[in-house]
Write a protein that holds these residues in place. Structure first.
Motif, PDB file in Angstrom:
ATOM      1  N   LYS A  32       8.260  -8.271  -2.566  1.00  0.00           N
ATOM      2  CA  LYS A  32       7.633  -9.446  -2.312  1.00  0.00           C
ATOM      3  C   LYS A  32       6.710  -9.415  -0.933  1.00  0.00           C
ATOM      4  O   LYS A  32       5.385  -9.536  -1.000  1.00  0.00           O
ATOM      5  N   THR A  33       7.249  -9.240  -0.019  1.00  0.00           N
ATOM      6  CA  THR A  33       6.808  -9.145   1.279  1.00  0.00           C
ATOM      7  C   THR A  33       6.005  -7.872   1.260  1.00  0.00           C
ATOM      8  O   THR A  33       5.017  -7.980   1.797  1.00  0.00           O
ATOM      9  N   PHE A  34       6.525  -6.683   0.944  1.00  0.00           N
ATOM     10  CA  PHE A  34       5.600  -5.515   0.734  1.00  0.00           C
ATOM     11  C   PHE A  34       4.219  -5.763  -0.022  1.00  0.00           C
ATOM     12  O   PHE A  34       3.210  -5.554   0.481  1.00  0.00           O
ATOM     13  N   LYS A  35       4.504  -6.422  -1.132  1.00  0.00           N
ATOM     14  CA  LYS A  35       3.202  -6.502  -2.063  1.00  0.00           C
ATOM     15  C   LYS A  35       2.183  -7.635  -1.195  1.00  0.00           C
ATOM     16  O   LYS A  35       1.031  -7.141  -1.186  1.00  0.00           O
ATOM     17  N   LYS A  36       2.755  -8.315  -0.462  1.00  0.00           N
ATOM     18  CA  LYS A  36       1.747  -9.354   0.578  1.00  0.00           C
ATOM     19  C   LYS A  36       1.217  -8.424   1.586  1.00  0.00           C
ATOM     20  O   LYS A  36       0.105  -8.551   2.064  1.00  0.00           O
ATOM     21  N   TYR A  37       1.952  -7.291   2.315  1.00  0.00           N
ATOM     22  CA  TYR A  37       1.400  -6.572   3.270  1.00  0.00           C
ATOM     23  C   TYR A  37       0.297  -5.753   2.534  1.00  0.00           C
ATOM     24  O   TYR A  37      -0.847  -5.673   3.321  1.00  0.00           O
ATOM     25  N   GLN A  38       0.527  -5.455   1.390  1.00  0.00           N
ATOM     26  CA  GLN A  38      -0.467  -4.439   0.766  1.00  0.00           C
ATOM     27  C   GLN A  38      -1.739  -5.232   0.416  1.00  0.00           C
ATOM     28  O   GLN A  38      -2.788  -4.828   0.778  1.00  0.00           O
ATOM     29  N   SER A  39      -1.564  -6.408   0.025  1.00  0.00           N
ATOM     30  CA  SER A  39      -2.560  -7.396  -0.247  1.00  0.00           C
ATOM     31  C   SER A  39      -3.409  -7.755   0.956  1.00  0.00           C
ATOM     32  O   SER A  39      -4.829  -7.681   1.021  1.00  0.00           O
ATOM     33  N   ILE A  40      -2.849  -8.153   2.164  1.00  0.00           N
ATOM     34  CA  ILE A  40      -3.618  -8.506   3.309  1.00  0.00           C
ATOM     35  C   ILE A  40      -4.434  -7.044   3.810  1.00  0.00           C
ATOM     36  O   ILE A  40      -5.307  -6.963   4.399  1.00  0.00           O
ATOM     37  N   ASN A  41      -3.821  -5.630   3.563  1.00  0.00           N
ATOM     38  CA  ASN A  41      -4.543  -4.596   4.087  1.00  0.00           C
ATOM     39  C   ASN A  41      -5.535  -4.410   3.274  1.00  0.00           C
ATOM     40  O   ASN A  41      -6.734  -3.963   3.587  1.00  0.00           O
ATOM     41  N   LYS A  42      -5.516  -4.608   1.950  1.00  0.00           N
ATOM     42  CA  LYS A  42      -6.530  -4.437   1.093  1.00  0.00           C
ATOM     43  C   LYS A  42      -7.694  -5.321   1.566  1.00  0.00           C
ATOM     44  O   LYS A  42      -9.082  -5.077   1.541  1.00  0.00           O
ATOM     45  N   ILE A  43      -7.511  -6.674   1.738  1.00  0.00           N
ATOM     46  CA  ILE A  43      -8.750  -7.550   2.486  1.00  0.00           C
ATOM     47  C   ILE A  43      -9.194  -6.949   3.405  1.00  0.00           C
ATOM     48  O   ILE A  43     -10.442  -7.062   3.611  1.00  0.00           O
ATOM     49  N   LEU A  44      -8.287  -6.618   4.502  1.00  0.00           N
ATOM     50  CA  LEU A  44      -8.985  -6.153   5.818  1.00  0.00           C
ATOM     51  C   LEU A  44      -9.922  -4.803   5.583  1.00  0.00           C
ATOM     52  O   LEU A  44     -10.817  -5.186   6.115  1.00  0.00           O
ATOM     53  N   LYS A  45      -9.364  -4.053   4.662  1.00  0.00           N
ATOM     54  CA  LYS A  45     -10.224  -2.851   4.589  1.00  0.00           C
ATOM     55  C   LYS A  45     -11.585  -2.921   3.591  1.00  0.00           C
ATOM     56  O   LYS A  45     -12.503  -2.653   4.029  1.00  0.00           O
ATOM     57  N   ASN A  46     -11.287  -3.752   2.561  1.00  0.00           N
ATOM     58  CA  ASN A  46     -12.506  -3.872   1.474  1.00  0.00           C
ATOM     59  C   ASN A  46     -13.415  -4.852   1.963  1.00  0.00           C
ATOM     60  O   ASN A  46     -14.763  -4.768   1.968  1.00  0.00           O
ATOM     61  N   LYS A  47     -12.825  -6.148   2.180  1.00  0.00           N
ATOM     62  CA  LYS A  47     -13.824  -7.308   2.822  1.00  0.00           C
ATOM     63  C   LYS A  47     -14.118  -7.037   4.164  1.00  0.00           C
ATOM     64  O   LYS A  47     -15.386  -7.621   4.635  1.00  0.00           O
ATOM     65  N   LEU A  48     -13.137  -6.959   4.969  1.00  0.00           N
ATOM     66  CA  LEU A  48     -13.584  -7.145   6.551  1.00  0.00           C
ATOM     67  C   LEU A  48     -13.736  -5.845   7.224  1.00  0.00           C
ATOM     68  O   LEU A  48     -14.056  -5.634   8.236  1.00  0.00           O
ATOM     69  N   LYS A  49     -13.810  -4.647   6.445  1.00  0.00           N
ATOM     70  CA  LYS A  49     -14.214  -3.355   6.923  1.00  0.00           C
ATOM     71  C   LYS A  49     -13.204  -2.990   8.313  1.00  0.00           C
ATOM     72  O   LYS A  49     -13.894  -2.390   9.119  1.00  0.00           O
TER      73      LYS A  49
END
Length: 188
Positions: A32-49
């Protein structure tokens, strides 16, 4: 997860370490924690560049290591003991202090100037460049860590003696160079 207290003897003193141990059921919270880590990284990379992903959470990597290697995650020691707690885990069967380094990218790991440990391990979460929940755990030799060149003139221990925090990329400097094989492989 369970808190345990483990007695050790150092310099004719009895010290009580407070450790957290894990069992297979705890892998659910790791995942669960790893999935949240992946999700945050996805937002950082895709939305916040963002130009790179976040550091892998040490609480997660240390917990995974402790489950896989049957160790206790260090939570602390008696305050009055004067015993250094600059390590991450404790192997209660081998009576060894364990330092854990982890990476999910090609960035460097840093080493404290006063780190104390008996064994050191590296957890590689960058599975062929992808952070997909697969990991490999490598045991590193202390002399390989101590003698790694962190710049043209200095090795790790030289910078530690200057009270600095040396940094280098473990995967290239030791694992690939020495052709190390993992002691354990897993997936969240």
């Amino acid at each position: 997860m369970k808190i345990v207290y483990h007695k050790i003897k150092k310099n004719n003193k009895e010290i009580i370490l407070k450790l957290m141990t894990f069992d297979k059921k705890d892998k659910k919270i790791f995942k669960k924690t790893f999935k949240k880590y992946q999700s945050i990284n996805k937002i950082l990379k895709n939305k916040l560049k963002a130009t790179r992903i976040m550091n892998f959470p040490d609480a997660l990597s240390e917990s995974i290591f402790c489950l896989e290697m049957n160790c206790g995650k260090l939570l602390g020691a008696e305050k009055s003991s004067g015993y250094s707690t600059s390590f991450d885990a404790y192997d209660m069967q081998k009576e060894k202090r364990i330092q854990i380094k982890c990476s999910a990218s090609s960035g460097p790991s840093s080493f404290g100037p006063r780190s104390q440990y008996d064994e050191i391990y590296f957890i590689d979460f960058a599975n062929k460049g992808f952070v997909d929940g697969n990991y490999k755990i490598y045991m590193l030799k202390n002399e390989d860590i101590d003698n790694v060149k962190v710049n043209k003139k200095q090795k790790l221990t030289d910078q530690q003696q200057q009270d600095r925090r040396p940094r280098f990329e473990i995967r290239n400097a030791i694992i690939i160079k020495k052709k190390l094989k993992p002691v354990c492989e897993g997936k969240l």
